[in-house]
Design a protein around this motif. Sequence first.
Motif, PDB file in Angstrom:
ATOM      1  N   LYS A 323      49.833  41.158  42.358  1.00 49.05           N
ATOM      2  CA  LYS A 323      49.282  41.316  43.699  1.00 49.05           C
ATOM      3  C   LYS A 323      49.683  42.683  44.259  1.00 49.05           C
ATOM      4  O   LYS A 323      50.800  43.164  44.028  1.00 49.05           O
ATOM      5  CB  LYS A 323      49.780  40.215  44.632  1.00 49.05           C
ATOM      6  CG  LYS A 323      49.456  38.799  44.165  1.00 49.05           C
ATOM      7  CD  LYS A 323      47.967  38.583  44.078  1.00 49.05           C
ATOM      8  CE  LYS A 323      47.610  37.192  43.598  1.00 49.05           C
ATOM      9  NZ  LYS A 323      46.165  37.019  43.366  1.00 49.05           N
ATOM     10  N   TYR A 324      48.770  43.288  45.009  1.00 49.88           N
ATOM     11  CA  TYR A 324      49.032  44.609  45.607  1.00 49.88           C
ATOM     12  C   TYR A 324      50.328  44.582  46.414  1.00 49.88           C
ATOM     13  O   TYR A 324      51.167  45.490  46.301  1.00 49.88           O
ATOM     14  CB  TYR A 324      47.855  45.012  46.498  1.00 49.88           C
ATOM     15  CG  TYR A 324      48.141  46.215  47.374  1.00 49.88           C
ATOM     16  CD1 TYR A 324      48.096  47.507  46.845  1.00 49.88           C
ATOM     17  CD2 TYR A 324      48.483  46.059  48.718  1.00 49.88           C
ATOM     18  CE1 TYR A 324      48.374  48.612  47.645  1.00 49.88           C
ATOM     19  CE2 TYR A 324      48.759  47.147  49.521  1.00 49.88           C
ATOM     20  CZ  TYR A 324      48.708  48.428  48.981  1.00 49.88           C
ATOM     21  OH  TYR A 324      48.995  49.518  49.776  1.00 49.88           O
ATOM     22  N   GLU A 325      50.500  43.543  47.223  1.00 51.95           N
ATOM     23  CA  GLU A 325      51.695  43.450  48.078  1.00 51.95           C
ATOM     24  C   GLU A 325      52.974  43.419  47.242  1.00 51.95           C
ATOM     25  O   GLU A 325      53.999  44.000  47.632  1.00 51.95           O
ATOM     26  CB  GLU A 325      51.619  42.197  48.963  1.00 51.95           C
ATOM     27  CG  GLU A 325      50.532  42.208  50.020  1.00 51.95           C
ATOM     28  CD  GLU A 325      49.146  41.920  49.465  1.00 51.95           C
ATOM     29  OE1 GLU A 325      48.173  42.123  50.205  1.00 51.95           O
ATOM     30  OE2 GLU A 325      49.043  41.506  48.278  1.00 51.95           O
ATOM     31  N   ALA A 326      52.920  42.771  46.079  1.00 53.56           N
ATOM     32  CA  ALA A 326      54.092  42.704  45.197  1.00 53.56           C
ATOM     33  C   ALA A 326      54.404  44.071  44.602  1.00 53.56           C
ATOM     34  O   ALA A 326      55.580  44.451  44.466  1.00 53.56           O
ATOM     35  CB  ALA A 326      53.856  41.683  44.087  1.00 53.56           C
ATOM     36  N   MET A 327      53.359  44.814  44.250  1.00 51.58           N
ATOM     37  CA  MET A 327      53.548  46.176  43.726  1.00 51.58           C
ATOM     38  C   MET A 327      54.243  47.056  44.760  1.00 51.58           C
ATOM     39  O   MET A 327      55.188  47.791  44.454  1.00 51.58           O
ATOM     40  CB  MET A 327      52.195  46.789  43.343  1.00 51.58           C
ATOM     41  CG  MET A 327      51.636  46.298  42.027  1.00 51.58           C
ATOM     42  SD  MET A 327      52.281  47.193  40.581  1.00 51.58           S
ATOM     43  CE  MET A 327      51.353  48.738  40.687  1.00 51.58           C
ATOM     44  N   GLN A 341      56.601  38.790  39.059  1.00 52.43           N
ATOM     45  CA  GLN A 341      55.370  38.865  39.840  1.00 52.43           C
ATOM     46  C   GLN A 341      54.123  39.115  38.997  1.00 52.43           C
ATOM     47  O   GLN A 341      53.034  39.309  39.532  1.00 52.43           O
ATOM     48  CB  GLN A 341      55.489  39.972  40.897  1.00 52.43           C
ATOM     49  CG  GLN A 341      56.556  39.715  41.940  1.00 52.43           C
ATOM     50  CD  GLN A 341      56.274  38.451  42.724  1.00 52.43           C
ATOM     51  OE1 GLN A 341      55.187  38.256  43.244  1.00 52.43           O
ATOM     52  NE2 GLN A 341      57.270  37.564  42.793  1.00 52.43           N
ATOM     53  N   LEU A 342      54.262  39.155  37.681  1.00 49.50           N
ATOM     54  CA  LEU A 342      53.108  39.339  36.800  1.00 49.50           C
ATOM     55  C   LEU A 342      52.541  37.974  36.412  1.00 49.50           C
ATOM     56  O   LEU A 342      53.248  37.146  35.834  1.00 49.50           O
ATOM     57  CB  LEU A 342      53.499  40.106  35.536  1.00 49.50           C
ATOM     58  CG  LEU A 342      52.389  40.225  34.472  1.00 49.50           C
ATOM     59  CD1 LEU A 342      51.286  41.147  34.963  1.00 49.50           C
ATOM     60  CD2 LEU A 342      52.950  40.735  33.146  1.00 49.50           C
ATOM     61  N   GLY A 343      51.267  37.757  36.733  1.00 49.91           N
ATOM     62  CA  GLY A 343      50.618  36.512  36.345  1.00 49.91           C
ATOM     63  C   GLY A 343      49.720  36.737  35.144  1.00 49.91           C
ATOM     64  O   GLY A 343      48.973  37.718  35.110  1.00 49.91           O
ATOM     65  N   GLU A 352      41.292  37.769  43.555  1.00 48.84           N
ATOM     66  CA  GLU A 352      41.537  37.902  44.988  1.00 48.84           C
ATOM     67  C   GLU A 352      41.529  39.369  45.380  1.00 48.84           C
ATOM     68  O   GLU A 352      41.838  40.255  44.571  1.00 48.84           O
ATOM     69  CB  GLU A 352      42.882  37.272  45.361  1.00 48.84           C
ATOM     70  CG  GLU A 352      42.924  35.764  45.133  1.00 48.84           C
ATOM     71  CD  GLU A 352      44.248  35.160  45.557  1.00 48.84           C
ATOM     72  OE1 GLU A 352      45.121  35.907  46.063  1.00 48.84           O
ATOM     73  OE2 GLU A 352      44.424  33.940  45.390  1.00 48.84           O
ATOM     74  N   ASP A 353      41.170  39.626  46.621  1.00 49.87           N
ATOM     75  CA  ASP A 353      41.139  41.000  47.119  1.00 49.87           C
ATOM     76  C   ASP A 353      42.522  41.636  46.991  1.00 49.87           C
ATOM     77  O   ASP A 353      43.533  41.044  47.382  1.00 49.87           O
ATOM     78  CB  ASP A 353      40.712  41.010  48.593  1.00 49.87           C
ATOM     79  CG  ASP A 353      40.523  42.427  49.125  1.00 49.87           C
ATOM     80  OD1 ASP A 353      39.561  43.087  48.712  1.00 49.87           O
ATOM     81  OD2 ASP A 353      41.374  42.868  49.940  1.00 49.87           O
ATOM     82  N   GLY A 354      42.569  42.833  46.398  1.00 47.45           N
ATOM     83  CA  GLY A 354      43.832  43.539  46.250  1.00 47.45           C
ATOM     84  C   GLY A 354      44.554  43.291  44.948  1.00 47.45           C
ATOM     85  O   GLY A 354      45.612  43.880  44.705  1.00 47.45           O
ATOM     86  N   ASP A 355      44.019  42.431  44.086  1.00 48.88           N
ATOM     87  CA  ASP A 355      44.643  42.205  42.779  1.00 48.88           C
ATOM     88  C   ASP A 355      44.694  43.514  41.979  1.00 48.88           C
ATOM     89  O   ASP A 355      43.721  44.260  41.945  1.00 48.88           O
ATOM     90  CB  ASP A 355      43.848  41.183  41.962  1.00 48.88           C
ATOM     91  CG  ASP A 355      44.150  39.743  42.355  1.00 48.88           C
ATOM     92  OD1 ASP A 355      45.067  39.533  43.163  1.00 48.88           O
ATOM     93  OD2 ASP A 355      43.456  38.837  41.840  1.00 48.88           O
ATOM     94  N   VAL A 356      45.834  43.771  41.354  1.00 47.77           N
ATOM     95  CA  VAL A 356      45.959  44.881  40.414  1.00 47.77           C
ATOM     96  C   VAL A 356      45.886  44.253  39.028  1.00 47.77           C
ATOM     97  O   VAL A 356      46.749  43.447  38.655  1.00 47.77           O
ATOM     98  CB  VAL A 356      47.288  45.643  40.599  1.00 47.77           C
ATOM     99  CG1 VAL A 356      47.357  46.834  39.639  1.00 47.77           C
ATOM    100  CG2 VAL A 356      47.420  46.130  42.058  1.00 47.77           C
TER     101      VAL A 356
END
Length: 363
Positions: A323-327, A341-343, A352-356
């Motif tokens: 997730k962007y927020e996790a990055m 935090q890696l799925g 989802e919006d913002g997924d890296v």
Amino acid sequence: MSLRCGIVGLPNVGKSTLFNAITAQQVDAANYPFCTIEPNVGTVAVPDTRLQVLTKLVSAAKTIPATIEFVDIAGLVKGASQGEGLGNKFLSHIRETDAIVHTVRCFEDENIIHVSGTVDPKGDIETIETELILADLDSMEKKVQKTEKETRADKKLLPELEFQKRVLAGLSEGKPARLFAKTDDEKMWLGQLFLISAKPVLYAANVAESDVVAGNKFVEDVRVIAAAEGAKVVVISAKMEAEIAQLPEEERPEFLQSVGLEMSGLDRLIRAAYELLGLQTYFTAGEKEVRAWTVKKGARAPEAAGVIHSDFEKGFIRAEVIKYEAMVKHGSEHKAKEAGQLGVEGKEYVVEDGDVMHFRFNV
């Protein structure tokens, strides 16, 4: 996928001025009808501050935003569906777009001629809508006749035929095709008809600079019409957007703040277009580049991979998602992974919006 929006409206409502401003391309915006004969196309970067943040986090060499194409389609007039004002040619250009940005004149200026002699947003919208519906009527009648013949051999087509007849009846009553698809099947059938009036509409209410924050009585007329059909409205001053386009990038926030706006008309227009079409953004990030990609909300991982390349979708194995927020929170991809935090996601994962994202695939 690159979003393509056709900017339509009556002559002298500010379409070409708006197009010039948001694409920084100078097309002829002279004060007379039909100055824009061939559609001008401008590709604009979709603003997203997350791109710059990710670029710094991974020290990427390049940053590539998602894009949106705006097509400036010449002013339509009453009778366009019968070829008035080169109307048939212009209508064909609208068919190639994903959505319609209907620019409506919501300002008074005695120096700019209005084709009907007075500022009348409701009448202007009805004129354009009528021409789009009339253009659809002819093709819809032919489609119903064709399906009726096919139904004789295949009774499974009966529900689709009934839907087509309902759309045809609605068009005959002056209602746009986009109002008739409710179920998933109906939405699929409607998409296969390629009707102009089926396209989602975003109204750009073009106002004087003094009305860009609070709007005016003309804007309220547009909002009432939009609310009735589930469309969106963006209040915009084409003249102000032209001024913003001339400013250096770093000076634009201060200018916007000085007039009481948080973001430019272009940014609001793009945001509204994404919402209208149900779109979202995911990212790929590495040392070579950070890039934004556009997908439909609800898209699964293989479909998102296919936006990059069809081989990615065909040979999809898995998607690695942070997730962007996790990055941002952990400061790097490596630290985000260490923090769990890696799925690792399969074919059913809904993006989802913002997924890296990083895709694993087998050609």
